[in-house]
Design a protein around this motif. Structure first.
Motif, PDB file in Angstrom:
ATOM      1  N   ILE A 251    -123.627 -12.069 108.185  1.00  0.00           N
ATOM      2  CA  ILE A 251    -122.940 -10.940 107.563  1.00  0.00           C
ATOM      3  C   ILE A 251    -121.876 -10.427 108.529  1.00  0.00           C
ATOM      4  O   ILE A 251    -122.184 -10.080 109.674  1.00  0.00           O
ATOM      5  N   TYR A 252    -120.649 -10.403 108.053  1.00  0.00           N
ATOM      6  CA  TYR A 252    -119.510  -9.987 108.882  1.00  0.00           C
ATOM      7  C   TYR A 252    -118.996  -8.617 108.454  1.00  0.00           C
ATOM      8  O   TYR A 252    -119.006  -8.282 107.262  1.00  0.00           O
ATOM      9  N   LYS A 253    -118.524  -7.870 109.411  1.00  0.00           N
ATOM     10  CA  LYS A 253    -117.793  -6.650 109.097  1.00  0.00           C
ATOM     11  C   LYS A 253    -116.487  -7.045 108.428  1.00  0.00           C
ATOM     12  O   LYS A 253    -115.864  -8.044 108.799  1.00  0.00           O
ATOM     13  N   GLU A 254    -116.077  -6.307 107.433  1.00  0.00           N
ATOM     14  CA  GLU A 254    -114.897  -6.666 106.652  1.00  0.00           C
ATOM     15  C   GLU A 254    -113.670  -6.863 107.549  1.00  0.00           C
ATOM     16  O   GLU A 254    -113.339  -6.031 108.382  1.00  0.00           O
ATOM     17  N   GLY A 255    -113.025  -8.013 107.361  1.00  0.00           N
ATOM     18  CA  GLY A 255    -111.812  -8.318 108.106  1.00  0.00           C
ATOM     19  C   GLY A 255    -112.040  -8.931 109.481  1.00  0.00           C
ATOM     20  O   GLY A 255    -111.080  -9.202 110.206  1.00  0.00           O
ATOM     21  N   TRP A 256    -113.305  -9.185 109.834  1.00  0.00           N
ATOM     22  CA  TRP A 256    -113.625  -9.660 111.183  1.00  0.00           C
ATOM     23  C   TRP A 256    -114.088 -11.113 111.230  1.00  0.00           C
ATOM     24  O   TRP A 256    -114.493 -11.589 112.289  1.00  0.00           O
ATOM     25  N   PHE A 257    -114.044 -11.814 110.111  1.00  0.00           N
ATOM     26  CA  PHE A 257    -114.578 -13.176 110.092  1.00  0.00           C
ATOM     27  C   PHE A 257    -113.914 -14.066 111.135  1.00  0.00           C
ATOM     28  O   PHE A 257    -114.590 -14.712 111.943  1.00  0.00           O
ATOM     29  N   TRP A 258    -112.590 -14.137 111.126  1.00  0.00           N
ATOM     30  CA  TRP A 258    -111.885 -15.061 112.014  1.00  0.00           C
ATOM     31  C   TRP A 258    -112.069 -14.687 113.479  1.00  0.00           C
ATOM     32  O   TRP A 258    -112.308 -15.549 114.331  1.00  0.00           O
ATOM     33  N   ILE A 259    -111.982 -13.405 113.774  1.00  0.00           N
ATOM     34  CA  ILE A 259    -112.107 -12.966 115.166  1.00  0.00           C
ATOM     35  C   ILE A 259    -113.527 -13.193 115.669  1.00  0.00           C
ATOM     36  O   ILE A 259    -113.739 -13.770 116.748  1.00  0.00           O
ATOM     37  N   SER A 260    -114.517 -12.764 114.892  1.00  0.00           N
ATOM     38  CA  SER A 260    -115.908 -12.881 115.303  1.00  0.00           C
ATOM     39  C   SER A 260    -116.332 -14.346 115.436  1.00  0.00           C
ATOM     40  O   SER A 260    -116.984 -14.731 116.422  1.00  0.00           O
ATOM     41  N   THR A 261    -115.960 -15.162 114.458  1.00  0.00           N
ATOM     42  CA  THR A 261    -116.309 -16.576 114.502  1.00  0.00           C
ATOM     43  C   THR A 261    -115.647 -17.264 115.691  1.00  0.00           C
ATOM     44  O   THR A 261    -116.262 -18.105 116.366  1.00  0.00           O
ATOM     45  N   SER A 262    -114.406 -16.901 115.964  1.00  0.00           N
ATOM     46  CA  SER A 262    -113.702 -17.486 117.104  1.00  0.00           C
ATOM     47  C   SER A 262    -114.368 -17.107 118.418  1.00  0.00           C
ATOM     48  O   SER A 262    -114.514 -17.945 119.328  1.00  0.00           O
ATOM     49  N   ILE A 263    -114.800 -15.845 118.527  1.00  0.00           N
ATOM     50  CA  ILE A 263    -115.496 -15.411 119.735  1.00  0.00           C
ATOM     51  C   ILE A 263    -116.774 -16.229 119.924  1.00  0.00           C
ATOM     52  O   ILE A 263    -117.078 -16.703 121.021  1.00  0.00           O
TER      53      ILE A 263
END
Length: 285
Positions: A251-263
């Motif tokens: 579950i991702y915070k809205e708008g954070w998929f690319w940043i979080s996944t990249s991290i």
């Protein structure tokens, strides 16, 4: 965390942390190959983390109350666990580095039993089915394993054991810094509804994620794969994260998929590189 809970709960974990730092200072003043020893310490922390997550989160053996994250009891207990996870490996490494005799295993193990009993009296730690005598036996076993693993590390570490050492180091770094860090920030969380027990759901998803991502990046890093294929696998990893999001496994915070996944993805690669370089320093003097 309030000023009251700090002095009744948190301060005792901080004191344990200070003793850990003192042990690490002694260790790193005694050794010459500090990078390799630090990598080995991370491996020990990963081993301790894996064991404690099983008996803490799955078997519910005990609970910590450091009151560092009081709004989330599971995370607060994990925070308390981190102090234990760092302390026992530091003591084990100290024994190995100083090549202390076997009776020191018992002395340090007794010290941890005393700390455990003190924490029980102070109300910062609670046992369910777990008993303090188990700490005596398990810490002595851990000290014995560490001493032999330390010798292995600087004499003939190669093949499967080398990759196991790397993987356990990745567990310590990625699970604590990346996965738990993203969870605390609310950016990326694992589903707690996969199984009937919320804690079991988190452990199953988190450990499966660690195993898959860790093994994939170790293969990408250590096997002579062309960069084109490496990039293809990384693209598939982004797609896999997207599929996990679609099925609400992650579950991702809205708008954070690319940043979080990249991290999450690139930190795993970075940690693999660092651990390899630190362990490689054993042969560079």
């Amino acid at each position: 965390m309030t000023s009251v809970t700090f002095w009744t709960h948190t301060v005792w974990f901080i004191l344990l942390g200070i003793t850990t730092l003192i042990e690490l200072v002694i260790i790193f003043t005694k050794v010459t190959n500090r990078k390799a020893v630090f990598a080995f310490y991370l491996t020990l922390c990963g081993l301790a983390f894996s064991f404690e997550m099983i008996i803490l989160s799955v078997l519910k053996a005990y609970q910590y109350y450091p009151m560092i994250i009081p709004s989330s009891p599971p995370d607060d207990s994990i925070a308390g666990n981190l102090f234990s996870q760092a302390s026992i490996p530091a003591t084990a490494l100290l024994i190995a580095v100083l090549n202390l005799r076997y009776y020191w295993y018992f002395i340090f193990a007794i010290a941890y039993v005393v700390i455990e009993e003190l924490f029980l009296v102070l109300g910062v730690y609670e046992q369910n089915w777990y008993q303090s005598w188990m700490t005596l036996l398990l810490t002595m076993l851990f000290f014995w394993i560490t001493k032999h693993a330390y010798r292995l590390c600087f004499r003939r570490l190669k093949g499967f054991m080398f990759y196991l050492f790397i993987f356990l180091g990745l567990v310590a770094l990625h699970q604590n810094l990346t996965v738990w860090g993203l969870r605390l920030s609310g950016v990326q969380l694992f589903s707690d509804s996969l199984l009937a027990d919320k804690q079991h759901s988190l452990v199953v998803l988190s450990s499966s994620y660690m195993l898959l991502l860790g093994v994939i990046f170790m293969l990408l890093y250590f096997v002579g794969i062309h960069w084109g294929w490496k990039l293809t696998v990384i693209v598939l990893l982004y797609i896999g994260h997207g599929v996990a999001m679609m099925f609400d496994l992650i579950i991702y915070k809205e708008g954070w998929f690319w940043i979080s996944t990249s991290i999450s993805i690139w930190s795993m690669y970075l940690f693999t590189f660092l651990l390899d370089q630190f362990y490689a320093s054993r042969t560079r003097g």
